[in-house]
Write a protein that holds these residues in place. Sequence first.
Motif, short mmCIF file in Angstrom:
data_model
loop_
_atom_site.label_atom_id
_atom_site.label_comp_id
_atom_site.label_asym_id
_atom_site.label_seq_id
_atom_site.Cartn_x
_atom_site.Cartn_y
_atom_site.Cartn_z
N ILE A 131 0.84 -1.20 0.00
CA ILE A 131 0.00 0.00 0.00
C ILE A 131 0.88 1.25 0.00
CG2 ILE A 131 -1.57 1.37 1.44
CD1 ILE A 131 -2.96 -1.31 2.16
N LEU A 132 1.90 1.27 0.85
CA LEU A 132 2.80 2.42 0.91
C LEU A 132 3.53 2.62 -0.42
CD1 LEU A 132 4.26 2.04 4.52
CD2 LEU A 132 2.61 3.76 3.69
N LYS A 133 3.94 1.52 -1.04
CA LYS A 133 4.63 1.59 -2.34
C LYS A 133 3.70 2.18 -3.40
CE LYS A 133 6.41 -1.39 -5.92
NZ LYS A 133 5.68 -2.46 -6.55
N LEU A 134 2.48 1.66 -3.45
CA LEU A 134 1.52 2.15 -4.45
C LEU A 134 1.18 3.62 -4.21
CD1 LEU A 134 -0.81 -0.97 -4.67
CD2 LEU A 134 0.77 -0.16 -6.43
N LYS A 135 1.08 3.99 -2.95
CA LYS A 135 0.78 5.38 -2.61
C LYS A 135 1.91 6.29 -3.08
CE LYS A 135 -0.76 8.25 1.20
NZ LYS A 135 -1.10 8.29 2.63
N GLY A 167 1.91 7.19 -6.63
CA GLY A 167 0.87 8.12 -7.07
C GLY A 167 -0.42 7.49 -7.55
N HIS A 168 -0.67 6.23 -7.23
CA HIS A 168 -1.93 5.60 -7.63
C HIS A 168 -3.09 6.23 -6.87
CE1 HIS A 168 -0.27 2.32 -10.06
NE2 HIS A 168 0.75 2.32 -9.20
N PRO A 169 -4.26 6.26 -7.49
CA PRO A 169 -5.43 6.85 -6.81
C PRO A 169 -5.74 6.11 -5.50
CG PRO A 169 -5.91 6.42 -9.13
CD PRO A 169 -4.59 5.80 -8.83
N ALA A 170 -6.03 6.87 -4.47
CA ALA A 170 -6.29 6.30 -3.14
C ALA A 170 -7.44 5.29 -3.17
CB ALA A 170 -6.58 7.41 -2.15
N GLU A 222 -7.31 -2.31 -3.45
CA GLU A 222 -7.61 -3.39 -4.39
C GLU A 222 -6.39 -3.79 -5.21
OE1 GLU A 222 -10.35 -5.36 -4.52
OE2 GLU A 222 -10.83 -4.22 -2.71
N LEU A 223 -5.60 -2.79 -5.61
CA LEU A 223 -4.37 -3.10 -6.34
C LEU A 223 -3.41 -3.91 -5.48
CD1 LEU A 223 -3.71 0.32 -8.13
CD2 LEU A 223 -4.38 -1.85 -9.21
N ALA A 224 -3.28 -3.50 -4.22
CA ALA A 224 -2.37 -4.21 -3.31
C ALA A 224 -2.83 -5.64 -3.08
CB ALA A 224 -2.27 -3.45 -1.99
N LYS A 225 -4.12 -5.83 -2.82
CA LYS A 225 -4.64 -7.17 -2.57
C LYS A 225 -4.56 -8.07 -3.79
CE LYS A 225 -7.93 -6.20 1.15
NZ LYS A 225 -9.37 -6.21 1.50
N GLY A 226 -4.57 -7.45 -4.96
CA GLY A 226 -4.52 -8.22 -6.20
C GLY A 226 -3.12 -8.63 -6.62
N LYS A 227 -2.11 -8.06 -5.98
CA LYS A 227 -0.74 -8.44 -6.32
C LYS A 227 -0.53 -9.91 -5.93
CE LYS A 227 3.98 -6.98 -6.01
NZ LYS A 227 4.99 -6.51 -5.11
#
Length: 113
Positions: free
Chosen positions: A47-51, A54-57, A62-67
Motif C-alpha cells: 500500500i505504501l509503495k503504491l501510494k 501516485g496511484h489513486p487512493a 484493491e491493487l495491493a490485494k490483487g498483487k
Amino acid sequence: MSDLQSVIESMRSVQQRLDTSSKRIFGLAKEKAESERRYKIALRQEILKLKSEGHPATLILELAKGKEDIAELRFQRDIARETYKAGLDSMNNLRTEASLLQSILRWQNEMGG
C-alpha cells in the motif's frame, strides 16, 4: 472385556486425544497469528509503495490485494484460519465424546455395572 472396561479404555483414549489436540491447537493458533502478521506487513508495504507511486487512493487497497504475492499470503492466512477453526471443532467433538462416555459410565454404575 466387560462393557465397563471398554468404556474406561475409551475414556482414556479420548483423554489422550484431547491432550494431543490441545497441543496441536496451540500450534495452529500460532500459525494463524503468524500468517496474519505476514499478510498485514506485506499488504502495508505494498500500500505504501503504491501510494508513493501516485496511484489513486480509491484503488490502492484493491491493487495491493490483487498483487500475486499479497494474494498468496492472504490465501495462506485464510487456510491457517480455517485449519485452526477445524482443529477447534475437532477438539470440541472430542469433548462431546468424553462427556458421552462419562454419561455411559455413570449409567452403567447406576445400573450395577
